[in-house]
Design a protein around this motif. Structure first.
Motif, short mmCIF file in Angstrom:
data_model
loop_
_atom_site.label_atom_id
_atom_site.label_comp_id
_atom_site.label_asym_id
_atom_site.label_seq_id
_atom_site.Cartn_x
_atom_site.Cartn_y
_atom_site.Cartn_z
N PRO A 8 0.84 -1.20 0.00
CA PRO A 8 0.00 0.00 0.00
C PRO A 8 0.87 1.25 0.00
CG PRO A 8 0.01 -1.01 2.17
CD PRO A 8 0.81 -1.90 1.27
N PHE A 9 0.26 2.39 -0.25
CA PHE A 9 0.96 3.66 -0.19
C PHE A 9 0.15 4.62 0.68
CE2 PHE A 9 -1.78 3.70 -3.88
CZ PHE A 9 -2.37 4.96 -3.86
N GLU A 10 0.76 5.74 1.01
CA GLU A 10 0.08 6.72 1.85
C GLU A 10 -0.29 7.94 1.04
OE1 GLU A 10 2.47 7.56 5.29
OE2 GLU A 10 1.61 5.86 6.34
N ALA A 11 -1.40 8.55 1.43
CA ALA A 11 -1.85 9.80 0.82
C ALA A 11 -2.18 10.78 1.93
CB ALA A 11 -3.08 9.57 -0.04
N PHE A 12 -1.73 12.01 1.76
CA PHE A 12 -2.15 13.05 2.68
C PHE A 12 -3.59 13.42 2.37
CE2 PHE A 12 2.47 13.80 2.75
CZ PHE A 12 2.68 13.74 4.13
N ALA A 13 -4.32 13.87 3.39
CA ALA A 13 -5.73 14.21 3.23
C ALA A 13 -5.95 15.31 2.20
CB ALA A 13 -6.33 14.60 4.57
N ASP A 14 -4.94 16.16 1.95
CA ASP A 14 -5.13 17.27 1.02
C ASP A 14 -4.58 17.01 -0.38
OD1 ASP A 14 -2.44 17.35 1.63
OD2 ASP A 14 -2.38 19.50 1.98
N GLN A 15 -4.21 15.76 -0.70
CA GLN A 15 -3.74 15.47 -2.05
C GLN A 15 -4.65 14.44 -2.70
OE1 GLN A 15 -0.21 12.46 -0.70
NE2 GLN A 15 0.28 13.76 -2.39
N THR A 16 -4.69 14.45 -4.02
CA THR A 16 -5.54 13.48 -4.70
C THR A 16 -4.94 12.08 -4.58
OG1 THR A 16 -4.48 13.69 -6.87
CG2 THR A 16 -6.34 15.20 -6.38
N ILE A 17 -5.79 11.11 -4.72
CA ILE A 17 -5.36 9.71 -4.68
C ILE A 17 -4.39 9.44 -5.83
CG2 ILE A 17 -6.15 7.32 -4.85
CD1 ILE A 17 -8.85 8.43 -3.61
N LEU A 18 -4.69 9.99 -7.01
CA LEU A 18 -3.81 9.79 -8.16
C LEU A 18 -2.42 10.38 -7.89
CD1 LEU A 18 -3.28 8.91 -11.08
CD2 LEU A 18 -4.13 11.15 -11.79
N LYS A 19 -2.35 11.59 -7.38
CA LYS A 19 -1.05 12.21 -7.11
C LYS A 19 -0.25 11.38 -6.10
CE LYS A 19 1.16 16.52 -5.81
NZ LYS A 19 0.99 17.93 -5.45
N ALA A 20 -0.90 10.91 -5.06
CA ALA A 20 -0.22 10.08 -4.06
C ALA A 20 0.28 8.78 -4.67
CB ALA A 20 -1.15 9.80 -2.88
N ALA A 21 -0.54 8.16 -5.53
CA ALA A 21 -0.14 6.91 -6.18
C ALA A 21 1.08 7.14 -7.07
CB ALA A 21 -1.30 6.36 -7.00
N LEU A 22 1.05 8.19 -7.86
CA LEU A 22 2.18 8.46 -8.76
C LEU A 22 3.44 8.77 -7.98
CD1 LEU A 22 0.35 10.53 -11.52
CD2 LEU A 22 1.03 8.12 -11.60
N GLN A 23 3.32 9.50 -6.87
CA GLN A 23 4.49 9.80 -6.03
C GLN A 23 5.07 8.53 -5.42
OE1 GLN A 23 3.11 12.79 -3.28
NE2 GLN A 23 3.69 14.46 -4.65
N ALA A 24 4.21 7.54 -5.17
CA ALA A 24 4.65 6.28 -4.58
C ALA A 24 5.12 5.28 -5.63
CB ALA A 24 3.51 5.68 -3.75
N GLY A 25 5.04 5.66 -6.90
CA GLY A 25 5.47 4.75 -7.97
C GLY A 25 4.43 3.74 -8.37
N VAL A 26 3.18 3.96 -7.97
CA VAL A 26 2.09 3.06 -8.32
C VAL A 26 1.48 3.55 -9.63
CG1 VAL A 26 -0.18 2.19 -7.63
CG2 VAL A 26 1.62 2.49 -5.93
N GLY A 27 1.44 2.69 -10.62
CA GLY A 27 0.97 3.08 -11.94
C GLY A 27 -0.54 3.03 -12.09
N LEU A 28 -1.18 4.17 -11.92
CA LEU A 28 -2.59 4.29 -12.28
C LEU A 28 -2.65 5.03 -13.61
CD1 LEU A 28 -4.44 5.40 -8.99
CD2 LEU A 28 -4.46 3.16 -10.09
N LEU A 29 -3.54 4.60 -14.48
CA LEU A 29 -3.72 5.31 -15.73
C LEU A 29 -4.24 6.71 -15.45
CD1 LEU A 29 -5.47 2.57 -17.90
CD2 LEU A 29 -3.08 3.29 -18.00
N SER A 30 -3.86 7.66 -16.28
CA SER A 30 -4.39 9.02 -16.14
C SER A 30 -4.17 9.76 -17.45
CB SER A 30 -3.73 9.77 -14.99
OG SER A 30 -2.38 10.01 -15.26
#
Length: 95
Positions: free
Chosen positions: A15-37
């Motif tokens: 899993p990865f972490e997301a701050f409450a004020d960032q989008t889920i996509l931005k958190a995923a990309l910062q963690a190296g998780v590949g979500l399409l966008s």
């Protein structure tokens, strides 16, 4: 200290972490998780995922999902923020 939420995507090792004020996509990309966008504003639907557990809130009033899709649990991570720990599933494009 900002709130952080744990997000797990089925098929991803960790899993990865997301701050409450960032989008889920931005958190995923910062963690190296590949979500399409593509558009990152809720219209193209490339990042669409199924919310299995948890709560989100949207940055825009009505993202590019139908009422039926929302009722089925689909979300758009590009314009959604976590309000709790989440478990997500990507759509199966091979089906």
């Amino acid at each position: 200290m900002k709130a952080r939420w744990r997000i797990a995507i089925e098929g991803e090792e960790a899993p990865f972490e997301a701050f409450a004020d960032q989008t889920i996509l931005k958190a995923a990309l910062q963690a190296g998780v590949g979500l399409l966008s593509s558009c990152r504003n809720g219209t193209c639907r490339a990042c669409r995922c199924h919310l299995l557990e948890g709560e989100i809130r949207y940055l825009i009033e009505w993202p590019g999902l139908s009422a039926e899709e929302k009722a089925e649990g689909w979300i758009l991570p590009c314009v959604a923020q976590a309000c709790s720990d989440l478990r997500l599933r990507r759509p199966d494009f091979a089906a």
